[in-house]
Design a protein around this motif. Sequence first.
Motif, PDB file in Angstrom:
ATOM      1  N   ARG A 145       0.807  -1.230   0.000  1.00  0.00           N
ATOM      2  CA  ARG A 145       0.000   0.000   0.000  1.00  0.00           C
ATOM      3  C   ARG A 145       0.839   1.279   0.000  1.00  0.00           C
ATOM      4  N   PRO A 146       1.932   1.361   0.760  1.00  0.00           N
ATOM      5  CA  PRO A 146       2.691   2.633   0.773  1.00  0.00           C
ATOM      6  C   PRO A 146       3.434   2.919  -0.528  1.00  0.00           C
ATOM      7  N   LEU A 147       3.615   1.910  -1.362  1.00  0.00           N
ATOM      8  CA  LEU A 147       4.362   2.087  -2.609  1.00  0.00           C
ATOM      9  C   LEU A 147       3.465   2.713  -3.677  1.00  0.00           C
ATOM     10  N   SER A 148       4.084   3.139  -4.780  1.00  0.00           N
ATOM     11  CA  SER A 148       3.324   3.666  -5.922  1.00  0.00           C
ATOM     12  C   SER A 148       3.542   2.774  -7.129  1.00  0.00           C
ATOM     13  N   GLY A 149       2.797   3.066  -8.174  1.00  0.00           N
ATOM     14  CA  GLY A 149       2.916   2.278  -9.396  1.00  0.00           C
ATOM     15  C   GLY A 149       4.259   2.399 -10.080  1.00  0.00           C
ATOM     16  N   LYS A 150       5.103   3.307  -9.631  1.00  0.00           N
ATOM     17  CA  LYS A 150       6.456   3.412 -10.173  1.00  0.00           C
ATOM     18  C   LYS A 150       7.363   2.306  -9.648  1.00  0.00           C
ATOM     19  N   ARG A 169       4.785  -5.506 -10.987  1.00  0.00           N
ATOM     20  CA  ARG A 169       4.662  -6.970 -11.076  1.00  0.00           C
ATOM     21  C   ARG A 169       3.313  -7.436 -10.537  1.00  0.00           C
ATOM     22  N   TYR A 170       2.856  -6.816  -9.464  1.00  0.00           N
ATOM     23  CA  TYR A 170       1.577  -7.194  -8.870  1.00  0.00           C
ATOM     24  C   TYR A 170       0.422  -6.926  -9.834  1.00  0.00           C
ATOM     25  N   VAL A 171       0.465  -5.774 -10.495  1.00  0.00           N
ATOM     26  CA  VAL A 171      -0.642  -5.365 -11.368  1.00  0.00           C
ATOM     27  C   VAL A 171      -0.562  -6.024 -12.739  1.00  0.00           C
ATOM     28  N   SER A 218      -3.205   2.636 -12.076  1.00  0.00           N
ATOM     29  CA  SER A 218      -3.121   3.563 -13.207  1.00  0.00           C
ATOM     30  C   SER A 218      -1.687   4.028 -13.441  1.00  0.00           C
ATOM     31  N   VAL A 219      -0.934   4.222 -12.366  1.00  0.00           N
ATOM     32  CA  VAL A 219       0.462   4.662 -12.495  1.00  0.00           C
ATOM     33  C   VAL A 219       1.299   3.577 -13.148  1.00  0.00           C
ATOM     34  N   ALA A 220       1.102   2.321 -12.719  1.00  0.00           N
ATOM     35  CA  ALA A 220       1.865   1.211 -13.286  1.00  0.00           C
ATOM     36  C   ALA A 220       1.580   1.057 -14.777  1.00  0.00           C
ATOM     37  N   VAL A 221       0.317   1.157 -15.157  1.00  0.00           N
ATOM     38  CA  VAL A 221      -0.051   1.031 -16.571  1.00  0.00           C
ATOM     39  C   VAL A 221       0.479   2.217 -17.366  1.00  0.00           C
ATOM     40  N   ALA A 222       0.336   3.424 -16.832  1.00  0.00           N
ATOM     41  CA  ALA A 222       0.822   4.615 -17.544  1.00  0.00           C
ATOM     42  C   ALA A 222       2.320   4.526 -17.791  1.00  0.00           C
ATOM     43  N   GLU A 223       3.071   4.063 -16.797  1.00  0.00           N
ATOM     44  CA  GLU A 223       4.518   3.913 -16.958  1.00  0.00           C
ATOM     45  C   GLU A 223       4.838   2.898 -18.060  1.00  0.00           C
ATOM     46  N   ALA A 224       4.121   1.782 -18.075  1.00  0.00           N
ATOM     47  CA  ALA A 224       4.387   0.738 -19.071  1.00  0.00           C
ATOM     48  C   ALA A 224       4.012   1.198 -20.477  1.00  0.00           C
ATOM     49  N   VAL A 225       2.893   1.890 -20.610  1.00  0.00           N
ATOM     50  CA  VAL A 225       2.467   2.379 -21.917  1.00  0.00           C
ATOM     51  C   VAL A 225       3.416   3.464 -22.418  1.00  0.00           C
ATOM     52  N   PHE A 226       3.827   4.347 -21.525  1.00  0.00           N
ATOM     53  CA  PHE A 226       4.811   5.376 -21.897  1.00  0.00           C
ATOM     54  C   PHE A 226       6.071   4.729 -22.463  1.00  0.00           C
ATOM     55  N   ASP A 227       6.558   3.688 -21.801  1.00  0.00           N
ATOM     56  CA  ASP A 227       7.767   2.998 -22.249  1.00  0.00           C
ATOM     57  C   ASP A 227       7.574   2.384 -23.629  1.00  0.00           C
ATOM     58  N   ARG A 228       6.442   1.757 -23.869  1.00  0.00           N
ATOM     59  CA  ARG A 228       6.225   1.075 -25.148  1.00  0.00           C
ATOM     60  C   ARG A 228       6.032   2.060 -26.296  1.00  0.00           C
ATOM     61  N   LEU A 229       5.304   3.139 -26.061  1.00  0.00           N
ATOM     62  CA  LEU A 229       5.117   4.132 -27.121  1.00  0.00           C
ATOM     63  C   LEU A 229       6.423   4.858 -27.425  1.00  0.00           C
ATOM     64  N   SER A 230       7.214   5.127 -26.403  1.00  0.00           N
ATOM     65  CA  SER A 230       8.513   5.776 -26.611  1.00  0.00           C
ATOM     66  C   SER A 230       9.421   4.894 -27.447  1.00  0.00           C
ATOM     67  N   HIS A 261       1.510  11.929 -13.728  1.00  0.00           N
ATOM     68  CA  HIS A 261       0.749  11.202 -12.714  1.00  0.00           C
ATOM     69  C   HIS A 261      -0.026  12.231 -11.902  1.00  0.00           C
ATOM     70  N   ARG A 262      -1.281  12.408 -12.264  1.00  0.00           N
ATOM     71  CA  ARG A 262      -2.050  13.534 -11.756  1.00  0.00           C
ATOM     72  C   ARG A 262      -2.314  13.438 -10.245  1.00  0.00           C
ATOM     73  N   HIS A 263      -2.593  12.230  -9.729  1.00  0.00           N
ATOM     74  CA  HIS A 263      -3.034  12.110  -8.333  1.00  0.00           C
ATOM     75  C   HIS A 263      -2.165  11.169  -7.503  1.00  0.00           C
ATOM     76  N   ILE A 264      -0.936  10.925  -7.922  1.00  0.00           N
ATOM     77  CA  ILE A 264      -0.092   9.933  -7.274  1.00  0.00           C
ATOM     78  C   ILE A 264       0.188  10.267  -5.799  1.00  0.00           C
ATOM     79  N   ASP A 265       0.193  11.533  -5.459  1.00  0.00           N
ATOM     80  CA  ASP A 265       0.514  11.931  -4.068  1.00  0.00           C
ATOM     81  C   ASP A 265      -0.711  12.364  -3.270  1.00  0.00           C
ATOM     82  N   LYS A 266      -1.906  12.113  -3.781  1.00  0.00           N
ATOM     83  CA  LYS A 266      -3.111  12.548  -3.085  1.00  0.00           C
ATOM     84  C   LYS A 266      -3.355  11.750  -1.814  1.00  0.00           C
TER      85      LYS A 266
END
Length: 293
Positions: free
Chosen positions: A207-212, A218-220, A265-277, A287-292
């Motif tokens: 829980r304390p970790l982020s999608g980064k 790996r979990y997601v 959402s963060v984990a998916v966004a990171e993976a999609v960013f990598d593949r499109l790049s 990451h709009r709400h990662i620290d909310k």
Amino acid sequence: MSEHVFPVIILTGLSGSGKSSGLKIFEDLGFFCVDGLPVSLTPVLIKLFAGQAETRYRGLALGMDVRQEDLDREWGEALAQIKTRSADIQIVFFEADTKEIIRRYATTRRPHPLESGGHGLERAVQVERERMSPLRDAADLILDTTNFSIHDLRRSLQEKWSFLSGKSGHLKIHIMSFGFKYGPPAEADLIFDLRFLPNPYFDTALRPLSGKDPKIARYVLGGEPGCTFLERFSDFLLYLVPLYALEGRYRLAVAVGCTGGRHRSVAVAEAVFDRLSKAGYTVSLEHRHIDKD
């Protein structure tokens, strides 16, 4: 046209035929654009740009029309000087039939630059055609925009200078993660709900970790359905993005959301960013709400 030469594009033609819209398109392609520069100063501007602005701009686009009083007198001499300073100069001439130009002026309610007490609009268009004929004769590309939409015009210019776009086109992709509990981004063109994926929130160690964090990724995405989803979602975007580029889009905002915007959402966004790049696209990530939470 060579990729390694700083291009100079002169956009000219009949008033009301799309030159101003063409300049905006070149501006979006990364050109430095000037409209209404006196013809006699054009070689001076090109000289100033030589070797100085080429790292910042992809080219120079100049708008010329009958509002420039020295156009008739000095066009030939200026063109000769320009060609000595740039090995890559092209002239685009915009035109449309008289009825369509009259219709456009009636819609905008702006006066034609050659209208006067002695000239009505139709006569002004005829006079302008005669005055602009030397530039039309010198043009490398003549665009009849009578039946063009702005999208048709954009496509025509992008196809002519396609090397400026490269493999991925000029389209810029912005990937955003967000939390539905805070609301989706207003600027998103495409929104995808990821709340069907495994949620690390319910694992107190994660829980304390982020999608980064690789553990969250790996979990997601390491098992099902995350693994298959990521493959199909990436393939879908790689199919979709070129279609948006063909329609002349300059920016595409893709938002992926989960409940709080911190894990899935963060984990998916990171993976999609990598593949499109890696596919050669120009991509940005937010990451709009990662620290909310």
